[in-house]
Design an enzyme around this catalytic site. Structure first.
Site, short mmCIF file in Angstrom:
data_model
loop_
_atom_site.label_atom_id
_atom_site.label_comp_id
_atom_site.label_asym_id
_atom_site.label_seq_id
_atom_site.Cartn_x
_atom_site.Cartn_y
_atom_site.Cartn_z
N LYS A 99 -73.91 30.88 -58.73
CA LYS A 99 -74.27 31.50 -57.44
C LYS A 99 -75.51 32.60 -58.05
CE LYS A 99 -69.66 31.94 -55.51
NZ LYS A 99 -68.59 33.08 -54.82
N TYR A 137 -69.89 26.64 -46.07
CA TYR A 137 -68.76 27.58 -45.92
C TYR A 137 -67.90 27.58 -44.57
CZ TYR A 137 -69.89 29.43 -50.70
OH TYR A 137 -70.06 29.60 -52.04
N ASN A 203 -69.30 36.47 -57.97
CA ASN A 203 -68.21 36.31 -58.95
C ASN A 203 -68.93 35.16 -59.84
OD1 ASN A 203 -67.96 34.31 -56.98
ND2 ASN A 203 -65.62 34.85 -56.76
N HIS A 206 -68.67 29.16 -58.34
CA HIS A 206 -67.80 28.89 -57.23
C HIS A 206 -67.20 27.46 -58.01
CE1 HIS A 206 -66.52 26.76 -53.31
NE2 HIS A 206 -66.88 25.55 -53.78
N GLU A 217 -67.58 18.47 -51.30
CA GLU A 217 -68.76 19.72 -51.81
C GLU A 217 -69.58 18.91 -52.81
OE1 GLU A 217 -65.87 23.49 -51.59
OE2 GLU A 217 -66.50 22.64 -53.33
#
Length: 377
Positions: A99, A137, A203, A206, A217
């Site tokens: 990310k 998402y 975080n 993913h 994905e």
């Protein structure tokens, strides 16, 4: 593995002379690293069982590119139920995405991926548009965190990677650690989110949460119908770095990337390429008739996936500074004279010398454009 275990794939080879795609059945025997090929159209043996050290068990997965006696084959599907059953869980794929908050740490994260026993079979750095992020998402639309998540995921570059290994979906989520980074630091201190994450949204990475999500994905980024996403190349004051297939296969790519950043350079874009022989010859043409190892250099570049980076960060001096940091072509000379260079630390010999870099500063932009404007599009 049982004695004389055999794995069968449907394979394709582009014949440049006839300008057609030829189809074969490719058979690999891992116990003695031998292979044979059957010509499907002409219904005859094309290659009798022969030694093939250029192909490894790790290379056997659908969409893999392998080199067999100077022919570059793409394994397009399993050819029998035994191979499908034997390899489907051992060659499971999932999506890993670094990310925006952790993109500067992509080298150490990739090193953790290789150290964790995964293989990276595809990768590209891009910047998600709002539409891309909303589509990716979509399952979270309407949840309290959705808008903040989309805003965050479009705030900077991301690196999408297709990982492969045994039970990869679960194994990758285990290496990631808990979604909340603070919880990861207390419950899984060696996990990626414990080391590089900040909170529940920022975080670091993913990971797909199921096999079904992994299929969706990975196809979102790497499938035939994937939306067109621009790379993050700056195409200014830049130079080209190719982490060669041997270094990638040895799991050194993350360490090399981390070393480049630690030396004060920036990696403004990165992508994994499977380079075809014609493209390798074209890219390395400047060495033809000049360097004795030209043919071997071409073969090395086609040996498997490589990482191509656009390196920036030193202004107009980037190409020259990076060339000095890479070191002499021969790693043995590098280890004697330039011990802190990339080739001294990661190279094997003059052909498998870990990285290619642009030799002439004026060619830096041309080489970057070759990969990120011509081949990637």
């Amino acid at each position: 593995m049982a004695q004389d275990t055999r794995y069968a794939f449907q394979a394709e080879w582009y014949d440049p002379n006839a300008a057609i795609i030829r189809k074969y059945q490719f058979l690999f025997y891992p116990n003695d690293s031998t292979a044979e090929m059957y010509d499907i159209k002409n219904r005859r043996m094309f290659l009798k069982r022969t030694k093939c050290d250029s192909v490894r068990f790790e290379d056997l997965y659908v969409n893999s590119t392998i080199n067999l006696h100077s022919r570059q084959l793409t394994l397009v599907d399993y050819a029998d139920d035994f191979t499908r059953r034997a390899l489907s869980t051992r060659k499971e794929k999932t999506l890993a995405m670094i990310k925006p908050d952790a993109i500067s740490k992509f080298g150490p994260i990739i090193d953790m991926i290789y150290q964790g026993g995964f293989y990276i079979t595809n990768a590209k750095m891009t910047r998600l548009s709002r539409r891309d992020a909303e589509t990716f998402y979509a399952e979270h639309e309407g949840k309290p965190f959705y808008d903040n998540l989309v805003r965050f995921m479009t705030s900077g570059p991301i690196l999408a990677m297709e990982l492969m290994g045994e039970n990869t979906v679960a194994a990758w989520r285990n290496l990631l650690g808990p979604t909340d980074s603070s919880r990861a630091r207390s419950e899984a201190p060696r996990s990626i989110r414990a080391k590089f994450g900040t909170d529940q949204t920022q975080n670091a990475c993913h990971g797909s949460d199921s096999s079904m999500s992994a299929d969706r994905e990975t196809n979102f980024f790497f499938g035939p119908d994937a939306p067109k996403m621009r790379n993050t190349a700056k195409l200014s004051e830049c130079t080209c770095c190719v982490i060669k297939p041997t270094a990638v296969k040895e799991g050194k790519a993350g360490q090399i990337m981390a070393a480049i950043v630690e030396a004060g350079f920036e990696v403004s874009t990165a992508q994994m390429f499977h380079i075809e022989k014609a493209n390798a010859e074209e890219f390395l043409e400047v060495y033809k008739g000049v360097v004795a190892e030209y043919k071997e250099m071409v073969s090395e570049l086609c040996l498997g996936p490589c990482f191509v980076l656009e390196v920036t960060g030193k202004g107009a001096n980037t190409a020259q500074a990076f060339r000095e940091f890479v070191g002499p072509h021969d790693p043995e000379i590098a280890r004697h004279l330039r011990k802190h260079t990339l080739r001294a630390n990661y190279g094997i010999d003059k052909v498998r010398n870990s990285v290619h870099c642009t030799d002439l500063p004026e060619d830096g932009l041309l080489e970057v454009e070759y990969f990120f404007r011509i081949l990637s599009e």
